[in-house]
Design an enzyme around this catalytic site. Sequence first.
Site, PDB file in Angstrom:
ATOM      1  N   CYS A  85       4.253   7.543   3.093  1.00  0.00           N
ATOM      2  CA  CYS A  85       3.487   8.018   1.932  1.00  0.00           C
ATOM      3  C   CYS A  85       4.044   7.483   0.622  1.00  0.00           C
ATOM      4  O   CYS A  85       3.314   6.906  -0.190  1.00  0.00           O
ATOM      5  CB  CYS A  85       3.475   9.539   1.902  1.00  0.00           C
ATOM      6  SG  CYS A  85       2.677  10.223   0.433  1.00  0.00           S
ATOM      7  N   ASN A  87       6.272   5.004   0.107  1.00  0.00           N
ATOM      8  CA  ASN A  87       6.571   3.577   0.009  1.00  0.00           C
ATOM      9  C   ASN A  87       5.393   2.651   0.265  1.00  0.00           C
ATOM     10  O   ASN A  87       5.229   1.661  -0.452  1.00  0.00           O
ATOM     11  CB  ASN A  87       7.698   3.242   0.994  1.00  0.00           C
ATOM     12  CG  ASN A  87       8.999   3.912   0.627  1.00  0.00           C
ATOM     13  OD1 ASN A  87       9.684   3.488  -0.290  1.00  0.00           O
ATOM     14  ND2 ASN A  87       9.347   4.985   1.342  1.00  0.00           N
ATOM     15  N   CYS A  90       0.223   6.712   0.544  1.00  0.00           N
ATOM     16  CA  CYS A  90      -0.549   7.467  -0.452  1.00  0.00           C
ATOM     17  C   CYS A  90      -0.239   7.078  -1.892  1.00  0.00           C
ATOM     18  O   CYS A  90      -1.155   6.858  -2.696  1.00  0.00           O
ATOM     19  CB  CYS A  90      -0.287   8.967  -0.291  1.00  0.00           C
ATOM     20  SG  CYS A  90      -0.269   9.558   1.398  1.00  0.00           S
ATOM     21  N   ILE A  91       1.037   7.013  -2.236  1.00  0.00           N
ATOM     22  CA  ILE A  91       1.421   6.807  -3.640  1.00  0.00           C
ATOM     23  C   ILE A  91       1.039   5.421  -4.146  1.00  0.00           C
ATOM     24  O   ILE A  91       0.299   5.302  -5.139  1.00  0.00           O
ATOM     25  CB  ILE A  91       2.919   7.093  -3.843  1.00  0.00           C
ATOM     26  CG1 ILE A  91       3.258   8.538  -3.447  1.00  0.00           C
ATOM     27  CG2 ILE A  91       3.315   6.821  -5.285  1.00  0.00           C
ATOM     28  CD1 ILE A  91       2.455   9.587  -4.184  1.00  0.00           C
ATOM     29  N   LYS A  93      -1.053   3.351  -2.851  1.00  0.00           N
ATOM     30  CA  LYS A  93      -2.508   3.239  -2.705  1.00  0.00           C
ATOM     31  C   LYS A  93      -3.237   3.867  -3.884  1.00  0.00           C
ATOM     32  O   LYS A  93      -4.163   3.274  -4.459  1.00  0.00           O
ATOM     33  CB  LYS A  93      -2.918   3.897  -1.380  1.00  0.00           C
ATOM     34  CG  LYS A  93      -4.399   3.998  -1.090  1.00  0.00           C
ATOM     35  CD  LYS A  93      -5.028   5.284  -1.587  1.00  0.00           C
ATOM     36  CE  LYS A  93      -4.420   6.524  -1.008  1.00  0.00           C
ATOM     37  NZ  LYS A  93      -4.677   6.748   0.395  1.00  0.00           N
ATOM     38  N   ARG A 192       3.682   3.009  12.510  1.00  0.00           N
ATOM     39  CA  ARG A 192       3.591   1.727  11.815  1.00  0.00           C
ATOM     40  C   ARG A 192       2.274   1.049  12.194  1.00  0.00           C
ATOM     41  O   ARG A 192       1.676   1.351  13.240  1.00  0.00           O
ATOM     42  CB  ARG A 192       4.770   0.828  12.192  1.00  0.00           C
ATOM     43  CG  ARG A 192       6.130   1.342  11.759  1.00  0.00           C
ATOM     44  CD  ARG A 192       6.337   1.330  10.269  1.00  0.00           C
ATOM     45  NE  ARG A 192       6.488  -0.006   9.730  1.00  0.00           N
ATOM     46  CZ  ARG A 192       7.647  -0.650   9.646  1.00  0.00           C
ATOM     47  NH1 ARG A 192       8.773  -0.083  10.088  1.00  0.00           N
ATOM     48  NH2 ARG A 192       7.710  -1.859   9.114  1.00  0.00           N
ATOM     49  N   TYR A 228      -9.912   4.495   7.127  1.00  0.00           N
ATOM     50  CA  TYR A 228      -9.710   4.802   5.712  1.00  0.00           C
ATOM     51  C   TYR A 228      -8.732   3.848   5.049  1.00  0.00           C
ATOM     52  O   TYR A 228      -8.899   3.483   3.884  1.00  0.00           O
ATOM     53  CB  TYR A 228      -9.315   6.264   5.517  1.00  0.00           C
ATOM     54  CG  TYR A 228      -7.905   6.616   5.900  1.00  0.00           C
ATOM     55  CD1 TYR A 228      -6.885   6.585   4.963  1.00  0.00           C
ATOM     56  CD2 TYR A 228      -7.582   6.991   7.195  1.00  0.00           C
ATOM     57  CE1 TYR A 228      -5.588   6.906   5.296  1.00  0.00           C
ATOM     58  CE2 TYR A 228      -6.291   7.312   7.540  1.00  0.00           C
ATOM     59  CZ  TYR A 228      -5.292   7.275   6.595  1.00  0.00           C
ATOM     60  OH  TYR A 228      -4.001   7.581   6.940  1.00  0.00           O
ATOM     61  N   GLU A 232      -9.949   1.603   1.910  1.00  0.00           N
ATOM     62  CA  GLU A 232      -9.267   1.810   0.635  1.00  0.00           C
ATOM     63  C   GLU A 232      -8.695   0.497   0.105  1.00  0.00           C
ATOM     64  O   GLU A 232      -8.842   0.164  -1.085  1.00  0.00           O
ATOM     65  CB  GLU A 232      -8.156   2.852   0.796  1.00  0.00           C
ATOM     66  CG  GLU A 232      -8.687   4.265   0.966  1.00  0.00           C
ATOM     67  CD  GLU A 232      -7.597   5.284   1.229  1.00  0.00           C
ATOM     68  OE1 GLU A 232      -7.838   6.479   0.979  1.00  0.00           O
ATOM     69  OE2 GLU A 232      -6.496   4.898   1.689  1.00  0.00           O
ATOM     70  N   SER A 250     -16.694  -0.966  15.286  1.00  0.00           N
ATOM     71  CA  SER A 250     -17.715  -0.028  15.769  1.00  0.00           C
ATOM     72  C   SER A 250     -18.415   0.624  14.586  1.00  0.00           C
ATOM     73  O   SER A 250     -19.495   0.194  14.170  1.00  0.00           O
ATOM     74  CB  SER A 250     -17.095   1.023  16.692  1.00  0.00           C
ATOM     75  OG  SER A 250     -15.992   1.670  16.053  1.00  0.00           O
ATOM     76  N   PRO A 281     -11.874  -9.439  15.949  1.00  0.00           N
ATOM     77  CA  PRO A 281     -11.166 -10.682  15.614  1.00  0.00           C
ATOM     78  C   PRO A 281     -10.796 -11.451  16.880  1.00  0.00           C
ATOM     79  O   PRO A 281     -10.505 -10.858  17.918  1.00  0.00           O
ATOM     80  CB  PRO A 281      -9.932 -10.183  14.871  1.00  0.00           C
ATOM     81  CG  PRO A 281      -9.675  -8.821  15.439  1.00  0.00           C
ATOM     82  CD  PRO A 281     -11.029  -8.246  15.721  1.00  0.00           C
ATOM     83  N   GLU A 365      -3.311  12.889  10.269  1.00  0.00           N
ATOM     84  CA  GLU A 365      -2.219  12.028   9.804  1.00  0.00           C
ATOM     85  C   GLU A 365      -2.201  12.037   8.278  1.00  0.00           C
ATOM     86  O   GLU A 365      -2.570  11.070   7.620  1.00  0.00           O
ATOM     87  CB  GLU A 365      -2.390  10.619  10.369  1.00  0.00           C
ATOM     88  CG  GLU A 365      -2.284  10.571  11.884  1.00  0.00           C
ATOM     89  CD  GLU A 365      -2.374   9.169  12.449  1.00  0.00           C
ATOM     90  OE1 GLU A 365      -2.535   8.209  11.670  1.00  0.00           O
ATOM     91  OE2 GLU A 365      -2.286   9.023  13.680  1.00  0.00           O
ATOM     92  N   PHE A 399      -9.880   7.246  -0.763  1.00  0.00           N
ATOM     93  CA  PHE A 399      -9.889   6.725  -2.128  1.00  0.00           C
ATOM     94  C   PHE A 399     -10.514   5.334  -2.188  1.00  0.00           C
ATOM     95  O   PHE A 399      -9.880   4.354  -2.550  1.00  0.00           O
ATOM     96  CB  PHE A 399      -8.472   6.729  -2.693  1.00  0.00           C
ATOM     97  CG  PHE A 399      -7.967   8.115  -2.991  1.00  0.00           C
ATOM     98  CD1 PHE A 399      -8.336   8.762  -4.158  1.00  0.00           C
ATOM     99  CD2 PHE A 399      -7.149   8.771  -2.085  1.00  0.00           C
ATOM    100  CE1 PHE A 399      -7.889  10.051  -4.422  1.00  0.00           C
ATOM    101  CE2 PHE A 399      -6.696  10.063  -2.341  1.00  0.00           C
ATOM    102  CZ  PHE A 399      -7.069  10.704  -3.514  1.00  0.00           C
ATOM    103  N   HIS A 496     -19.946  23.426 -16.436  1.00  0.00           N
ATOM    104  CA  HIS A 496     -20.876  22.368 -16.830  1.00  0.00           C
ATOM    105  C   HIS A 496     -20.365  21.623 -18.060  1.00  0.00           C
ATOM    106  O   HIS A 496     -19.843  22.248 -18.983  1.00  0.00           O
ATOM    107  CB  HIS A 496     -22.247  22.992 -17.143  1.00  0.00           C
ATOM    108  CG  HIS A 496     -23.320  21.995 -17.402  1.00  0.00           C
ATOM    109  ND1 HIS A 496     -23.811  21.184 -16.412  1.00  0.00           N
ATOM    110  CD2 HIS A 496     -23.997  21.675 -18.546  1.00  0.00           C
ATOM    111  CE1 HIS A 496     -24.747  20.406 -16.927  1.00  0.00           C
ATOM    112  NE2 HIS A 496     -24.880  20.686 -18.221  1.00  0.00           N
ATOM    113  N   GLU A 501     -19.441  21.196 -10.058  1.00  0.00           N
ATOM    114  CA  GLU A 501     -20.432  22.266 -10.118  1.00  0.00           C
ATOM    115  C   GLU A 501     -21.624  22.014  -9.202  1.00  0.00           C
ATOM    116  O   GLU A 501     -22.385  22.934  -8.883  1.00  0.00           O
ATOM    117  CB  GLU A 501     -20.936  22.455 -11.549  1.00  0.00           C
ATOM    118  CG  GLU A 501     -21.856  21.354 -12.041  1.00  0.00           C
ATOM    119  CD  GLU A 501     -22.520  21.666 -13.374  1.00  0.00           C
ATOM    120  OE1 GLU A 501     -22.890  22.839 -13.587  1.00  0.00           O
ATOM    121  OE2 GLU A 501     -22.662  20.733 -14.178  1.00  0.00           O
TER     122      GLU A 501
END
Length: 523
Positions: A85, A87, A90-91, A93, A192, A228, A232, A250, A281, A365, A399, A496, A501
């Site tokens: 996350c 390295n 998430c961060i 990315k 990995r 994902y 992303e 797929s 591939p 995950e 994201f 609003h 909303e």
Amino acid sequence: MTIIRNFVRINFITNPPKQAVSTLLIARRTYSKNGTFDYDLAVIGGGSGGLACAKEAVNNGAKVAVLDYVTPSPQGSKWGLGGTCVNVGCIPKKLMHQAALLGEAIHEATSYGWEIPAVDKVKINWSTLTESVQNHIKSVNWVTRVDLRDKKIDYINGLGEFKDPHTIVATLKNGSTKELTAKNVVIAVGGRPHYPDIPGAVEYCISSDDIFSLSHPPGKTLVVGAGYIGLECAGFLNSLGYPVTVLVRSVPLRGFDQQMARMVTNEMEQKGVHFEYKCVPLSVEKLESGQLKARWFNNETQKQHEDVFDTVLMATGRYALTKQLRLDLAGVSCLSESGKLVAATEQSNVPHVYAVGDVLEGRPELTPVAIHAGRLLARRMFAGGQQQMDYDNVATTVFTPLEYGCVGLSEETAVQRFGTENIEVYHAYYKPTEFFIPQRNIRNCYLKAVALRDAPQRILGLHFVGPVAGEVIQGFAAAIKCGITMEQLSNTVGIHPTVAEEFTRLNITKRSGKDPNPASCCS
């Protein structure tokens, strides 16, 4: 333990400090809380879940060691303490995603009156971007190490494996080994990227392990895989100005609501990402120019295709790092075919060996999942806790350029579990105020609530494609955990004008056949 503390305190007064400290280290090395092992807990893996478990265990009086070692990627990328996350997940990315959004904002700013000279020549400096991202990551690595030191957690930068059920051997960077014993062991090694078994994949291709520290601009890029991670990466690379092609074997975003997945890919296609569907591939060849010739096969048309790229990024799934652990020597046998541990309550078939995070079979995950599960596990081990991790209704966000946030069941899963006649789906397209100036594409701004049809219509899942989807879905995740119904949702007054909303305004069902497009921003 009280005797040891008193002995050390007296020794500190009567002997030189250096000798006292040495005595303290010997005492700590020899005795854990149970008086038999070096440590009450050894955590193999220094990612989010393992670190959270280690810190919570120390907070509850345990003596803890954390073993962590990053084997370089096939392209040589390596990183510090903190796991995927921090390295290579998430961060970085999210930072790359933010860079892409800022690029779009610069071009849109002129419509709001900002005078930007030569806006058509605005481009990204890849080296500056990656340097900024890596500098942040290194700062997190340092803070993490300091935090372990402050909490008196022994950090061992070594590759751990079992020698027997309670003994772990760590192979250090210089090739030497360190042996330790622990009453309890938590496996938190994560996973990995997987490389497909085709010529040139390992030799010439990169993965998400490499993209965030790539030393040169990626240029024209082929992304193999449409999960994902693949989408992303494809999304922010395209928005940063690098042409992207995505191979989809797929369906995109397998496991997510497929209607929402199509919204995501539709938006990406409209922004310039090229998709090759039903393709696998075949090979990647390095040309004399340094570019890569990729070949793939379309299972639908039964035709072979090829193109030349500057970068080929493999995003074809991940595998658990369990093989190197010698789990058989610990007696752990609850492994799935994929190599993950099957453990309903994080406990393996060996009572004192546990697992948290991506290494568990059938669990989300996601970093927050690993963190929460790790903390609860530590409390059960050392503080008499009883609470188990609840893996249902975990919110997440993809994201992509237009983000997709969701919590709960997809429409397909809800229908499968409860039957079509027992499900009601409320849905709507909407117009974000931010998209009025300039007139941006709103065809893929869409949301839906999947609910039981019978009153009070408990909501089973919420799905949202649009700006800041992650921020939107987080609050609704708590509502889902509390059993929110459609009546409660419709009686909630929205803020609003926000995109969040829109959930409170849902009133049209798919079953009704009515037009889900809004008449105005305030209708």
